[in-house]
Design an enzyme around this catalytic site. Structure first.
Site: not given
Length: 502
Positions: A149, A170-171, A200, A256
């Site tokens: 990241n 990414c998971h 994300h 975010y």
């Protein structure tokens, strides 16, 4: 099959051991070459010992090349896993603590917001050096599989400036998929999803079960779920207002956007402290610190524990091994990957790194056309993409004006701080993280002068709205299994404690 796979940042126990297990669970990969490299010889040695023990226990005849010489590890590699954390936990702590002085309360701080932007400044500078080494000594056409990241920023820089084809992994999509199935009361393998956006901030734009579109039923399902209605308040509110569920955890998503963490007295209304991932101030820093402290202390016992089993049944859910399996064997794999957009999502910029469905087989990695995201979802993503673009350009060129503009455009930083505060916060971050920011030499000299002037805006000694104490090793010893999972898993929120009563 014989080819070489290198791990950069292999001292990361959470990713390296699990990814190696996944790779070596593929029968055709019994003769691959494996190389580990890290700048920390102690961490590298511990992880190498553990993984080599697992390999021997599995009956494979593979000897890990373990070296602090990165070029030696990369030489001839066909695939490179990048799992680095540039600056380690020391820099991560600065990413959390300095913004707190200005009222910026982050749960994670590794993707967007002040922490994610600074993480990108450190990471991109080093990733471009890794790319240079790959271009010069790896197998031609080498594919970089990036787990580091900030995912979008790092992958963006490597593709645009590094000269190395890079896929970000990414998971998050898998985790949200499991939640959706649980909320609907259905088996996960019966629920089909299409997820698209940016890492994300990827949106489940279609959820189907046996041909029926259940996307419109998600809000009611989550609002009624006894666990999720308490732990995923931000995600549910975003679902309520934008119409689609987002991949990222409650705590991550809250930092975010500008709405959920800007007023200290309201933050606890949106989070739950049953698990760090639900919104705890500096939660990821805390669990990473605990995991590293535990692994350092308990490592001799890890060597005595049963080795990992390499099998289809024990294989993890990270995309990386399945991508390599598809490319090498021709087996088809469907996942969600971070790639340069190039029109895949029509209403996001072409140069941005998006996360979208992809297919892998012997012909390569194919990303089908998604089309337009719903307008509100695209607006959320576009706000973040503007920050990412500024941050990438700042990191590549060492341009502190672009860095400050990225901070100003960041949704949460901009909601909490005024421009003079942002300028001073960036000065503090640059000076504190100088050792990891070689591209900012002149800007750091100037920042030091300003900070020495004494004509500074007041800051506060603020620990955040919901910060918890780092557990001691003695406290973690009371539940060794939980401590091992925290230290050893890449996804440190797969298993969550009981709900926190509020």
């Amino acid at each position: 099959m014989s080819f070489k796979i290198a791990f950069v940042g292999a001292g990361s126990i959470g990713f390296t051991r699990g990814l190696l297990r996944d790779l070596l669970s593929v029968p055709e990969f019994a003769d691959v070459e494996v190389a580990f490299t890290d700048i920390n010889p102690h961490n590298l040695d511990m992880v190498t010992q553990l993984c080599q023990r697992d390999i021997r226990a599995s009956g494979l005849n593979i000897e890990i090349l373990s070296t602090t010489d990165r070029r030696e590890a990369l030489e001839g590699a066909r695939y490179v896993f990048v799992v680095v954390r540039i600056g380690g936990l020391d820099a991560f702590r600065l990413d959390i603590d300095i913004p707190l002085k200005y009222g910026v309360d982050q749960c994670v701080g590794d993707t967007l917001c002040a922490g994610g932007i600074m993480y990108g400044q450190r990471g991109i500078a080093e990733m471009l050096q890794i790319c240079k080494d790959i271009r010069e000594v790896a197998e031609p056409g080498c594919l970089m599989l990036n787990y580091a990241n900030p995912m979008a920023m790092m992958t963006w820089a490597c593709n645009q400036y590094g000269g190395v084809r890079t896929i970000g992994l990414c998971h998050g999509v898998q985790g949200g998929h499991e939640q959706i199935a649980k909320a609907l009361g259905l088996p996960k393998d019966e629920v089909d999803i299409i997820c698209a956006g940016i890492n994300h901030q990827t949106w489940y734009i279609q959820v189907r079960h046996k041909g029926e579109d259940l996307t419109g039923k998600l809000l009611e399902a989550f609002e009624k779920h006894p666990e999720f209605r308490q732990t995923e308040k931000v995600r549910i509110d975003m679902l309520r207002r934008f119409g689609y569920y987002s991949t990222e955890s409650n705590g991550h998503l809250s930092e975010y956007v500008p709405w959920y963490r800007k007023r200290p007295d309201e933050i606890r209304d949106w989070i739950d402290l049953g698990s760090w991932i639900h919104g705890e101030t500096g939660g990821y820093l805390r669990v990473c610190t605990e995991g590293r402290n535990w692994f350092e202390t308990d490592f001799p016992n890890w060597m005595k524990d049963p080795a990992l089993v390499y099998s289809k049944e024990t294989r993890g859910r990270e995309h990386g091994s399945y991508i390599i399996e598809g490319l090498e064997t021709g087996r088809v794999y469907r996942g969600h990957f971070n790639v340069v957009n190039n029109g895949v999502i029509s209403n996001l910029p072409a140069d941005a790194v998006i996360e979208a469905p992809g297919y892998v087989d012997g012909n390569g990695i194919s990303i089908p056309h998604v089309g337009d995201l719903p307008l509100g979802c695209a607006a959320v993503c576009n706000a973040s993409i503007s920050v990412q673009r500024l941050a990438v350009e700042a990191a590549v060129h060492g341009d502190d004006i672009l860095l400050r503009q990225a901070m100003m455009m960041d949704p949460l930083v901009g909601a909490v701080c005024n421009p003079p505060e942002i300028w001073q916060m960036v000065d503090e971050l640059l000076v504190a993280e100088e050792q990891w920011l070689p591209q900012y030499g002149k800007a750091i000299v100037e920042a030091k002068e300003r900070l020495k002037s004494g004509n500074l805006l007041p800051t506060r000694d603020y620990q955040g709205a919901a910060r918890l104490r780092v557990k001691t090793v003695e406290e973690m010893r009371k539940d060794r299994d939980a401590a091992n999972r925290n230290a050893g898993e890449s996804d440190k929120a797969q298993e969550r404690p009981a709900l926190n009563p509020q």
